[in-house]
Design an enzyme around this catalytic site. Sequence first.
Site, PDB file in Angstrom:
ATOM      1  N   LYS A  78     -11.544   9.391  53.544  1.00  0.00           N
ATOM      2  CA  LYS A  78     -11.105  10.547  54.371  1.00  0.00           C
ATOM      3  C   LYS A  78     -10.619  10.143  55.808  1.00  0.00           C
ATOM      4  O   LYS A  78     -11.122   9.027  56.366  1.00  0.00           O
ATOM      5  CB  LYS A  78     -12.699  11.054  54.566  1.00  0.00           C
ATOM      6  N   SER A 158     -16.214  20.245  54.623  1.00  0.00           N
ATOM      7  CA  SER A 158     -14.646  19.609  54.994  1.00  0.00           C
ATOM      8  C   SER A 158     -13.882  18.391  54.375  1.00  0.00           C
ATOM      9  O   SER A 158     -12.820  18.508  54.669  1.00  0.00           O
ATOM     10  CB  SER A 158     -15.106  19.225  56.786  1.00  0.00           C
ATOM     11  N   SER A 182     -20.587  19.138  54.016  1.00  0.00           N
ATOM     12  CA  SER A 182     -19.217  18.459  53.772  1.00  0.00           C
ATOM     13  C   SER A 182     -18.917  17.615  52.721  1.00  0.00           C
ATOM     14  O   SER A 182     -17.705  17.500  52.419  1.00  0.00           O
ATOM     15  CB  SER A 182     -18.759  18.075  54.817  1.00  0.00           C
TER      16      SER A 182
END
Lengths: 494, 95
Positions: A78, A158, A182
């Site tokens: 990420k 997210s 998330s």
Amino acid sequence: MTLCDLSLAEARDGLRRRDFTSTDITTDCLDAIAALNPKLNAFVTVTAERALEQAAQADRRLAAGETAPLLGVPLAIKDLFCTEGVRTTAGSRILGPFVPPYESTVTANLLRDGAVFLGKTNMDEFAMGSSNMTSAYGPVVNPWTRHGDNAQLVPGGSSGGSSAAVAARLAPGATATDTGGSIRQPASFCGIAGIKPTYGRCSRWGIVAFASSLDQAGPMGRTVRDCAIMLASMAGHDPKDSTSADIPVPDFEAACGRGVKGLRIGVPREYRSDGMSPEIEAMWQHGLAWLREQGATLVDVSLPHTKYALATYYIVAPAEASSNLARYDGVRFGLRQDGSDLQELYENTRAAGFGAEVRRRVLIGTYVLSAGYYDAYYLRAQKLRALILRDFTEAFEKVDALVTPTAPTAAFAMGEKMDDPVTMYLNDVFTVPANMAGIPGLSVPAGLDSAGLPLGLQVLGKPFDEETVFAVGAAIERAAAFATLPSLRAGVAL
Amino acid sequence: MALDPATVRRIAKLARIRVTDEEVTRLQTELSGILGWIEQLNEVDVSGVAPLAGVSHQRLPMREDVVNDGGKADAILANAPARVDHFFTVPKVVE
């Protein structure tokens, strides 16, 4: 069948048996990324050259008989984790030019264990969002589509780039972070597994901060076991994060095989209230029945302050974010937008560098911390947080784990729920309480809705008892036998 | 609670974010909507409850009071949008 189809555990074991090389599987992943990323936008940065160098090095170590836990396994990272020499944007324009001169502890741990990094995955800006629509680098497309409908769906957020990448088989596993859901909500939306471990299990050092008392890193994988393998490498004490736990990391992979016989599974009645869809309710009941059939006892429990968790979160998280994001001032790193004086430089830089959702949250956070409002908002929220934690502490005196749906809906289409911010916030209603209490939470795919979209179940556990969470998650996974694949994935002709 | 335009501007000033008149109008609606939704917390009796700032299970550790990092000026300045030698530069602040 390409090597992209292998689970992380299968890839690891195949590499150790020398059935194929790290260069083979890394090349297959990079080819799949090249073919599918133009559609999915799951990666912001692909580090193909570096990945192949790391793979070649892993192959030399494998040939020498080394067995580091993830030696030669390709992963997606990420874009919230700082990676030395590789641009790290946090999904924001303000970090567009930022190349960290250091490596986050979590990614350093993965490299120590032999992992190969394919690139950095797209995300909601500063991890603020539940759809990946707030990224400055464009939305991510969910590899799943509804039956008979070509509408592009969101992957959740997210960590939407990580979840889409793993679901579409561009990588066998990915790192992610979870401040209010998330990891778990995008895992549910994309039909994969993901765990937010206990607060303190993974070091936050080198992860771009959103809300420091809530942020926690965790893995995403296509199986519960894959998450267990990754978490074992990611976790561990780090003197550079004073909140990281100085306790041993257990054998999470072994815990996946424990079974649930004799466990007491709590069913929080307050999670049923908000006009839940019959499909989600049915999936939840299936999951509970599977656990009962495997020897668990179901226990009705009450978490009376559940309904206040989301509003509490939307004071605490923006307050912390407004403090954390004060560092983006256009002076030391990142974007600068000039002004006639220093004040104007700050204001211009932050107006140009932050997207609409980040600006909103910084403003809310600034307001709830400002003189005259602190007690009414922030202090009250901290007291609510104490009550939310007390609910869980009392429930865990009676049960070993809790099982709930992960999200109130399946993946929605791009553009839906965008009318007002609060509608989007409601996505996190089932996931936020675990962040407020700091407890571990895992999402595991448990079924499909009538449109053919995946739905996830959430397993919540006691602090630092991820082992029971993995045991329960793996039991649900075995019973669900979830085998449906998304329409967009590696190896499928476009 | 509805925010007036002056309050929106004051918050934006505190947050060091430039806002246009058009944005002030939109933010008034959005922020008021969020704050109105948050008001539900007022129905909970929190008297006698100690506030909880975080859930870390760790006691803050002590370490030796010694320099254990440093000498990295080049790395620290590598991302600076503007610099002169080993200094960050900003618009003139003192006449």
